[in-house]
Write a protein that holds these residues in place. Structure first.
Motif, PDB file in Angstrom:
ATOM      1  N   GLN A  73       0.837  -1.202   0.000  1.00 31.46           N
ATOM      2  CA  GLN A  73       0.000   0.000   0.000  1.00 31.46           C
ATOM      3  C   GLN A  73       0.873   1.255   0.000  1.00 31.46           C
ATOM      4  OE1 GLN A  73      -2.559  -0.424   3.421  1.00 31.46           O
ATOM      5  NE2 GLN A  73      -3.340  -2.396   2.734  1.00 31.46           N
ATOM      6  N   TYR A  74       1.921   1.224   0.785  1.00 31.04           N
ATOM      7  CA  TYR A  74       2.874   2.341   0.816  1.00 31.04           C
ATOM      8  C   TYR A  74       3.519   2.545  -0.552  1.00 31.04           C
ATOM      9  CZ  TYR A  74       7.568   4.339   1.587  1.00 31.04           C
ATOM     10  OH  TYR A  74       8.732   5.061   1.494  1.00 31.04           O
ATOM     11  N   VAL A  75       3.979   1.455  -1.158  1.00 31.59           N
ATOM     12  CA  VAL A  75       4.640   1.542  -2.462  1.00 31.59           C
ATOM     13  C   VAL A  75       3.684   2.075  -3.524  1.00 31.59           C
ATOM     14  CG1 VAL A  75       5.585   0.128  -4.329  1.00 31.59           C
ATOM     15  CG2 VAL A  75       6.435  -0.177  -2.002  1.00 31.59           C
ATOM     16  N   HIS A  76       2.433   1.628  -3.491  1.00 32.74           N
ATOM     17  CA  HIS A  76       1.438   2.148  -4.442  1.00 32.74           C
ATOM     18  C   HIS A  76       1.242   3.645  -4.248  1.00 32.74           C
ATOM     19  CE1 HIS A  76      -0.546  -2.105  -4.824  1.00 32.74           C
ATOM     20  NE2 HIS A  76       0.630  -2.029  -5.426  1.00 32.74           N
ATOM     21  N   ALA A  77       1.148   4.064  -2.990  1.00 32.32           N
ATOM     22  CA  ALA A  77       0.973   5.490  -2.704  1.00 32.32           C
ATOM     23  C   ALA A  77       2.192   6.292  -3.140  1.00 32.32           C
ATOM     24  CB  ALA A  77       0.705   5.688  -1.209  1.00 32.32           C
ATOM     25  N   LEU A  78       3.367   5.692  -2.967  1.00 32.56           N
ATOM     26  CA  LEU A  78       4.605   6.373  -3.343  1.00 32.56           C
ATOM     27  C   LEU A  78       4.727   6.511  -4.858  1.00 32.56           C
ATOM     28  CD1 LEU A  78       6.959   7.593  -1.817  1.00 32.56           C
ATOM     29  CD2 LEU A  78       8.137   5.386  -1.964  1.00 32.56           C
ATOM     30  N   VAL A 103       6.036  -1.249 -14.614  1.00 34.02           N
ATOM     31  CA  VAL A 103       6.745  -1.025 -13.349  1.00 34.02           C
ATOM     32  C   VAL A 103       6.409  -2.160 -12.401  1.00 34.02           C
ATOM     33  CG1 VAL A 103       7.143   0.570 -11.434  1.00 34.02           C
ATOM     34  CG2 VAL A 103       6.404   1.455 -13.645  1.00 34.02           C
ATOM     35  N   THR A 104       7.403  -2.635 -11.683  1.00 33.31           N
ATOM     36  CA  THR A 104       7.146  -3.553 -10.586  1.00 33.31           C
ATOM     37  C   THR A 104       8.151  -3.273  -9.475  1.00 33.31           C
ATOM     38  OG1 THR A 104       6.699  -5.854  -9.976  1.00 33.31           O
ATOM     39  CG2 THR A 104       8.573  -5.449 -11.442  1.00 33.31           C
ATOM     40  N   VAL A 105       8.053  -4.010  -8.391  1.00 28.96           N
ATOM     41  CA  VAL A 105       8.860  -3.761  -7.194  1.00 28.96           C
ATOM     42  C   VAL A 105       9.610  -5.032  -6.828  1.00 28.96           C
ATOM     43  CG1 VAL A 105       8.778  -3.174  -4.739  1.00 28.96           C
ATOM     44  CG2 VAL A 105       7.243  -2.041  -6.335  1.00 28.96           C
ATOM     45  N   SER A 106      10.868  -4.875  -6.452  1.00 28.15           N
ATOM     46  CA  SER A 106      11.639  -6.030  -6.004  1.00 28.15           C
ATOM     47  C   SER A 106      12.772  -5.563  -5.114  1.00 28.15           C
ATOM     48  CB  SER A 106      12.206  -6.790  -7.205  1.00 28.15           C
ATOM     49  OG  SER A 106      13.051  -7.859  -6.775  1.00 28.15           O
ATOM     50  N   HIS A 107      13.199  -6.457  -4.219  1.00 28.67           N
ATOM     51  CA  HIS A 107      14.484  -6.246  -3.564  1.00 28.67           C
ATOM     52  C   HIS A 107      15.588  -6.427  -4.599  1.00 28.67           C
ATOM     53  CE1 HIS A 107      12.084  -7.432   0.127  1.00 28.67           C
ATOM     54  NE2 HIS A 107      12.573  -6.246   0.431  1.00 28.67           N
ATOM     55  N   ALA A 108      16.748  -5.882  -4.319  1.00 26.23           N
ATOM     56  CA  ALA A 108      17.849  -5.893  -5.273  1.00 26.23           C
ATOM     57  C   ALA A 108      18.265  -7.311  -5.623  1.00 26.23           C
ATOM     58  CB  ALA A 108      19.037  -5.140  -4.684  1.00 26.23           C
ATOM     59  N   LYS A 109      18.370  -7.574  -6.927  1.00 27.33           N
ATOM     60  CA  LYS A 109      18.851  -8.859  -7.439  1.00 27.33           C
ATOM     61  C   LYS A 109      19.686  -8.579  -8.678  1.00 27.33           C
ATOM     62  CE  LYS A 109      14.398 -10.896  -6.228  1.00 27.33           C
ATOM     63  NZ  LYS A 109      13.178 -11.478  -6.780  1.00 27.33           N
ATOM     64  N   PRO A 118      17.867  -3.424   0.001  1.00 24.34           N
ATOM     65  CA  PRO A 118      17.002  -2.344  -0.482  1.00 24.34           C
ATOM     66  C   PRO A 118      15.929  -2.859  -1.439  1.00 24.34           C
ATOM     67  CG  PRO A 118      19.046  -2.360  -1.706  1.00 24.34           C
ATOM     68  CD  PRO A 118      19.172  -3.434  -0.665  1.00 24.34           C
ATOM     69  N   MET A 119      14.824  -2.142  -1.463  1.00 24.15           N
ATOM     70  CA  MET A 119      13.723  -2.420  -2.391  1.00 24.15           C
ATOM     71  C   MET A 119      13.635  -1.265  -3.379  1.00 24.15           C
ATOM     72  SD  MET A 119       9.649  -2.703  -1.504  1.00 24.15           S
ATOM     73  CE  MET A 119       9.799  -4.216  -0.552  1.00 24.15           C
ATOM     74  N   TYR A 120      13.448  -1.609  -4.658  1.00 23.54           N
ATOM     75  CA  TYR A 120      13.420  -0.595  -5.704  1.00 23.54           C
ATOM     76  C   TYR A 120      12.220  -0.796  -6.633  1.00 23.54           C
ATOM     77  CZ  TYR A 120      18.452  -0.271  -4.608  1.00 23.54           C
ATOM     78  OH  TYR A 120      19.671  -0.142  -3.980  1.00 23.54           O
ATOM     79  N   PHE A 121      11.859   0.289  -7.324  1.00 24.46           N
ATOM     80  CA  PHE A 121      11.040   0.150  -8.512  1.00 24.46           C
ATOM     81  C   PHE A 121      11.934  -0.324  -9.658  1.00 24.46           C
ATOM     82  CE2 PHE A 121       8.123   3.570  -6.729  1.00 24.46           C
ATOM     83  CZ  PHE A 121       7.044   2.704  -6.551  1.00 24.46           C
ATOM     84  N   TYR A 122      11.432  -1.276 -10.431  1.00 24.33           N
ATOM     85  CA  TYR A 122      12.082  -1.700 -11.673  1.00 24.33           C
ATOM     86  C   TYR A 122      11.143  -1.384 -12.826  1.00 24.33           C
ATOM     87  CZ  TYR A 122      15.840  -4.137  -9.248  1.00 24.33           C
ATOM     88  OH  TYR A 122      16.952  -4.428  -8.483  1.00 24.33           O
ATOM     89  N   VAL A 123      11.705  -0.800 -13.879  1.00 24.22           N
ATOM     90  CA  VAL A 123      10.922  -0.329 -15.023  1.00 24.22           C
ATOM     91  C   VAL A 123      11.431  -1.039 -16.277  1.00 24.22           C
ATOM     92  CG1 VAL A 123      10.295   1.708 -16.398  1.00 24.22           C
ATOM     93  CG2 VAL A 123      10.580   1.909 -13.914  1.00 24.22           C
ATOM     94  N   SER A 124      10.522  -1.351 -17.177  1.00 27.06           N
ATOM     95  CA  SER A 124      10.901  -1.955 -18.448  1.00 27.06           C
ATOM     96  C   SER A 124      11.944  -1.084 -19.148  1.00 27.06           C
ATOM     97  CB  SER A 124       9.676  -2.111 -19.349  1.00 27.06           C
ATOM     98  OG  SER A 124      10.063  -2.467 -20.661  1.00 27.06           O
ATOM     99  N   ASP A 125      12.989  -1.720 -19.693  1.00 30.21           N
ATOM    100  CA  ASP A 125      14.020  -0.934 -20.368  1.00 30.21           C
ATOM    101  C   ASP A 125      13.524  -0.326 -21.679  1.00 30.21           C
ATOM    102  OD1 ASP A 125      13.994  -3.132 -22.032  1.00 30.21           O
ATOM    103  OD2 ASP A 125      16.012  -3.812 -21.523  1.00 30.21           O
ATOM    104  N   LYS A 126      12.285  -0.643 -22.021  1.00 32.08           N
ATOM    105  CA  LYS A 126      11.653  -0.004 -23.180  1.00 32.08           C
ATOM    106  C   LYS A 126      11.031   1.344 -22.821  1.00 32.08           C
ATOM    107  CE  LYS A 126      10.692  -4.382 -25.545  1.00 32.08           C
ATOM    108  NZ  LYS A 126      11.572  -5.175 -24.670  1.00 32.08           N
ATOM    109  N   GLN A 127      11.069   1.694 -21.508  1.00 35.30           N
ATOM    110  CA  GLN A 127      10.445   2.930 -21.054  1.00 35.30           C
ATOM    111  C   GLN A 127      11.400   3.740 -20.160  1.00 35.30           C
ATOM    112  OE1 GLN A 127       6.788   0.594 -19.675  1.00 35.30           O
ATOM    113  NE2 GLN A 127       5.834   2.441 -20.488  1.00 35.30           N
ATOM    114  N   PRO A 128      12.540   4.148 -20.692  1.00 33.57           N
ATOM    115  CA  PRO A 128      13.518   4.893 -19.871  1.00 33.57           C
ATOM    116  C   PRO A 128      12.983   6.233 -19.376  1.00 33.57           C
ATOM    117  CG  PRO A 128      14.130   4.942 -22.198  1.00 33.57           C
ATOM    118  CD  PRO A 128      13.019   3.940 -22.064  1.00 33.57           C
TER     119      PRO A 128
END
Length: 272
Positions: free
Chosen positions: A9-14, A55-61, A183-193
């Motif tokens: 919920q926090y991430v969605h709001a952010l 866009v999605t969310v993940s811990h660093a990998k 850390p947790m980050y937003f990850y975005v498709s590399d087709k949408q820089p």
């Protein structure tokens, strides 16, 4: 079983805040969420295709960093770096007596497929039992298939409230935790820089304006109380998904109390 999701919920709001604060520069936006939860690897495939997910969310990998654009802002300010444990009453006394990382070798760890925590547990040769489903991990734990189920502070508290009636033997330690940098980050498709750049600018603007702090306090008040408890003992474990350079880039946005604990493990070690 519904996953406790205060951090989601926090991430969605952010995400909405970051897009709203950049509306004037980047234009209008629409957010559409998937109605069903998907496994991390399927989310990554969706980003790579660039059609199912933007866009999605993940811990660093490491794999994620190579396959999508990582927005360089630690969303929960490093809070997930504290790894606490669900367990059962017969294991709890031994868990509470842990006095070093080596003491954890007496336990087996439950992990989900694709979890970022699996790598550093595997690197240290801990015993891991994998489950394919989130729900099944709690069944396996309470059936004594493994000893410990690692969770972040915000997952632990919400899940215990939600699941303790269904699993009355489910308990957790407030005394013993692992500490890493996760850390947790937003990850975005590399087709949408451009979208990645917009989200990054919006997040940093919200942080500077204090808007992120207000959201953070709303969703993580009880989690902060848990990690700041004087009775909590934490034991460091390296996260091989993370470089020193990445930590230093994230450092301005991390919890001050976390920085004090992380700093000795990064300032003197070589980058890898």
């Amino acid at each position: 079983m519904n996953r406790a999701s205060s951090h989601l919920q926090y991430v969605h709001a952010l995400l909405e805040l970051s897009l709203e604060s950049t509306r004037q520069e980047f234009g209008e936006f629409e957010i559409r969420y998937h109605s069903t939860e998907t496994l991390p690897e399927r989310q990554l495939k969706g980003l790579e295709v660039g059609e199912q997910f933007s866009v999605t969310v993940s811990h660093a990998k490491e794999r994620w960093n190579n396959a999508a654009i990582r927005v360089p802002f630690p969303l929960v300010r490093g809070l997930a770096s504290y790894r606490l444990f669900f367990t059962t009453p017969n294991i709890l006394p031994a868990l509470n007596k842990v006095s070093s990382l080596k003491d954890f070798y007496q336990f087996s760890f439950g992990q989900g497929v694709g979890w970022s925590t699996s790598r550093f547990l595997e690197d240290k040769h801990f015993r891991i039992v994998y489950g394919s489903r989130y729900e099944g991990l709690f069944v396996m734990l309470t059936a004594n298939r493994f000893d410990l189920l690692m969770r972040s502070p915000y997952e632990l508290t919400g899940e215990h409230v939600n699941l303790s009636q269904q699993y009355p033997s489910l308990t957790y330690s407030t005394r013993t935790a692992m500490l890493t940098y996760l850390p947790m980050y937003f990850y975005v498709s590399d087709k949408q820089p451009e979208l990645a750049a917009r989200i990054e600018k919006g997040l940093k603007t919200a942080f500077q304006a204090g808007q992120l702090d207000a959201l953070y306090e709303k969703y993580f008040h009880s989690s902060l109380a848990l990690i700041h408890s004087p009775e909590l003992n934490v034991f460091w474990i390296d996260n091989t998904n993370i470089t020193t350079q990445q930590y230093l880039a994230d450092k301005p946005y991390l919890l001050p109390s976390l920085i004090k604990q992380l700093e000795p493990h990064f300032v003197s070690q070589p980058q890898h």
